[in-house]
Design a protein around this motif. Structure first.
Motif, PDB file in Angstrom:
ATOM      1  N   ALA B  13       0.761  -1.287  -0.032  1.00  0.00           N
ATOM      2  CA  ALA B  13       0.037   0.124   0.061  1.00  0.00           C
ATOM      3  C   ALA B  13       0.983   1.022  -0.045  1.00  0.00           C
ATOM      4  N   GLY B  14       0.780   1.993  -0.798  1.00  0.00           N
ATOM      5  CA  GLY B  14       1.556   3.240  -0.801  1.00  0.00           C
ATOM      6  C   GLY B  14       0.964   4.654  -1.543  1.00  0.00           C
ATOM      7  N   PRO B  15       1.804   5.546  -1.780  1.00  0.00           N
ATOM      8  CA  PRO B  15       3.323   5.360  -1.784  1.00  0.00           C
ATOM      9  C   PRO B  15       3.445   5.568   0.058  1.00  0.00           C
ATOM     10  N   VAL B  16       4.849   5.247   0.192  1.00  0.00           N
ATOM     11  CA  VAL B  16       5.235   5.077   1.906  1.00  0.00           C
ATOM     12  C   VAL B  16       6.559   5.634   1.785  1.00  0.00           C
ATOM     13  N   LEU B  22      10.053  -0.255   6.448  1.00  0.00           N
ATOM     14  CA  LEU B  22      10.583  -0.944   7.351  1.00  0.00           C
ATOM     15  C   LEU B  22       9.769  -1.264   8.415  1.00  0.00           C
ATOM     16  N   THR B  23       8.840  -0.446   8.712  1.00  0.00           N
ATOM     17  CA  THR B  23       7.991  -0.672   9.948  1.00  0.00           C
ATOM     18  C   THR B  23       7.053  -1.881   9.643  1.00  0.00           C
ATOM     19  N   GLN B  24       6.476  -1.738   8.450  1.00  0.00           N
ATOM     20  CA  GLN B  24       5.591  -2.630   7.891  1.00  0.00           C
ATOM     21  C   GLN B  24       6.306  -4.082   7.660  1.00  0.00           C
ATOM     22  N   LEU B  25       7.424  -4.345   7.403  1.00  0.00           N
ATOM     23  CA  LEU B  25       8.179  -5.291   7.283  1.00  0.00           C
ATOM     24  C   LEU B  25       8.664  -6.037   8.701  1.00  0.00           C
ATOM     25  N   ASP B  26       8.752  -5.248   9.779  1.00  0.00           N
ATOM     26  CA  ASP B  26       9.074  -5.474  11.189  1.00  0.00           C
ATOM     27  C   ASP B  26      10.704  -5.322  11.080  1.00  0.00           C
ATOM     28  N   ASP B  47      13.194   8.834   6.674  1.00  0.00           N
ATOM     29  CA  ASP B  47      12.041   9.281   7.086  1.00  0.00           C
ATOM     30  C   ASP B  47      11.655   9.972   5.918  1.00  0.00           C
ATOM     31  N   SER B  48      12.494  10.894   5.260  1.00  0.00           N
ATOM     32  CA  SER B  48      12.086  11.666   4.296  1.00  0.00           C
ATOM     33  C   SER B  48      12.068  11.141   2.940  1.00  0.00           C
ATOM     34  N   THR B  49      12.420   9.712   2.620  1.00  0.00           N
ATOM     35  CA  THR B  49      12.646   9.287   1.160  1.00  0.00           C
ATOM     36  C   THR B  49      11.385   8.469   0.862  1.00  0.00           C
ATOM     37  N   HIS B  50      10.567   8.824  -0.274  1.00  0.00           N
ATOM     38  CA  HIS B  50       9.465   8.057  -0.777  1.00  0.00           C
ATOM     39  C   HIS B  50       9.617   6.988  -1.683  1.00  0.00           C
ATOM     40  N   ILE B  51       8.969   6.006  -1.361  1.00  0.00           N
ATOM     41  CA  ILE B  51       9.014   4.673  -2.227  1.00  0.00           C
ATOM     42  C   ILE B  51       7.852   4.894  -3.272  1.00  0.00           C
ATOM     43  N   ARG B  52       8.115   4.836  -4.711  1.00  0.00           N
ATOM     44  CA  ARG B  52       6.937   4.972  -5.545  1.00  0.00           C
ATOM     45  C   ARG B  52       6.891   3.722  -6.448  1.00  0.00           C
ATOM     46  N   GLU B  53       5.743   3.648  -7.035  1.00  0.00           N
ATOM     47  CA  GLU B  53       5.447   2.623  -7.843  1.00  0.00           C
ATOM     48  C   GLU B  53       6.604   2.092  -8.865  1.00  0.00           C
ATOM     49  N   GLY B  54       7.047   0.944  -8.972  1.00  0.00           N
ATOM     50  CA  GLY B  54       8.360   0.568  -9.757  1.00  0.00           C
ATOM     51  C   GLY B  54       9.806   0.857  -9.350  1.00  0.00           C
ATOM     52  N   ASP B  55       9.821   1.220  -7.935  1.00  0.00           N
ATOM     53  CA  ASP B  55      11.014   1.622  -7.440  1.00  0.00           C
ATOM     54  C   ASP B  55      11.680   0.137  -6.964  1.00  0.00           C
ATOM     55  N   GLN B  56      13.054   0.281  -6.772  1.00  0.00           N
ATOM     56  CA  GLN B  56      13.724  -0.942  -6.695  1.00  0.00           C
ATOM     57  C   GLN B  56      14.305  -0.773  -5.192  1.00  0.00           C
ATOM     58  N   ILE B  57      14.178  -1.551  -4.399  1.00  0.00           N
ATOM     59  CA  ILE B  57      14.615  -1.593  -2.978  1.00  0.00           C
ATOM     60  C   ILE B  57      15.684  -2.609  -2.673  1.00  0.00           C
TER      61      ILE B  57
END
Lengths: 257, 66
Positions: B13-16, B22-26, B47-57
């Motif tokens: 569920a995003g954007p996050v 990290l919190t979601q993934l524990d 805290d300030s970096t947003h993850i968007r559709e298609g991002d690679q983490i």
């Protein structure tokens, strides 16, 4: 005291040990204590997202006592190694890296061309680079010229336990090197570590020889003593090798002559 | 939205933010390092970096090694 100094940082121990392949974290902790090492290597890997139950390696390492040296083990290109080094810097507490760029799966020998390239990139980014390399004096000199903080030639293939395979090359590297010389990989038992130190290595780095021994804690102590003994012997200046005997007892005053 | 996490596709569920992921993934943020679209993130920017559709983490930590 006779300390190891790399990039201006002082270590009381000339033994560097790994954290891989231990049967349990408790055995690893005891082996580290017995080894007297102050610098320990760690690998950088993806977090297991589906199984969060596993304990973290850092739960078992007192980072106030041990200096962590992240490695780039398993990387096959300069690009992978550089990315891994950058991640290791963020995960850890320093800008030091044990740089590995592997060139062959069976031997785990390094790809020295890619290693040189990755060394240059990381040195330019301010890393303290300790490259794992073959026991080639020319490559060691090139790494040094590229800004490596130490050179770490192998004694034998990683995890092979074969001991120092090319004594003469290590002697030549010792003569050439203006940065610390760390023999990294190939040690099987205490005499191998002692020999590396007798040849003039500044330190020895090992993992499997300790972790894979039947009694890793006792072997860790053996390695500590071997590294100290080899260092002392190197500093003491050994006697020349001769073909024939020289009597240790006086030849005069023998009874009945 | 779809992202790629440690090489595998993941629906979140995003954007996050990175911290929220990290919190979601524990996952304890103090124990990991993160690469976002090939750029290594400073911990202070989680805290300030947003993850968007298609991002690679990539999320990595230290494991035993030599």
């Amino acid at each position: 005291m006779d300390h190891l100094v790399i990039a201006g940082k002082t270590f009381a121990s000339r033994l560097i040990v790994g954290t891989g392949k231990y049967s349990s974290p408790a055995v690893m902790v005891k082996a580290h204590e017995a080894s007297g090492a102050e610098m320990i290597t760690v690998a950088v890997r993806r977090v297991n997202i589906s199984d969060r139950s596993k304990e973290s390696l850092l739960d078992h390492i007192d980072t106030s006592k041990y200096f962590l040296l992240p490695n780039t083990a398993g990387c096959y290109t300069a690009d992978e190694a550089v990315r891994t080094a950058r991640l290791g810097r963020e995960a850890g507490l320093s800008n030091w890296v044990k740089l590995e760029v592997i060139g062959d799966e069976r031997t785990l020998f390094p790809d020295n061309v890619a290693l040189l390239e990755a060394t240059r990139t990381l040195v330019a980014e301010g890393f303290i680079v300790l490259p794992y390399t073959t026991d080639d004096p020319v490559v060691c000199r090139q790494l040094e010229d590229a800004g490596a903080a130490a050179v770490m030639p192998l004694g034998a293939p990683i995890g092979s336990g074969l001991g120092i395979q090319n004594v003469n090359n290590l002697r030549i590297i010792r003569e050439f090197a203006r940065v610390p010389l760390v023999v990294d990989a190939g040690v099987g038992t205490a005499s191998d570590a002692a020999l590396a130190m007798e040849l003039g290595a500044d330190a020895v780095l090992m993992n499997t020889a300790i972790a894979g021994a039947q009694d890793p804690v006792a072997m860790a102590e053996a390695m500590k003593l071997a590294v100290r003994a080899g260092r002392l012997a190197y500093q003491s200046g050994r006697i020349p090798r001769k073909m024939y005997a020289t009597a240790s007892s006086p030849i005069e005053g023998l009874v009945g002559r | 939205m779809k992202i790629k996490l440690n090489g595998d596709p993941l629906e979140i569920a995003g954007p996050v933010t990175v911290s929220a992921l990290l919190t979601q993934l524990d996952i304890d943020a103090r124990r990991v390092a993160i690469e976002h679209n090939l750029m290594v993130l400073k911990r202070a920017s989680f805290d300030s970096t947003h993850i968007r559709e298609g991002d690679q983490i990539e999320i990595v930590n230290f494991v035993g090694g030599g």
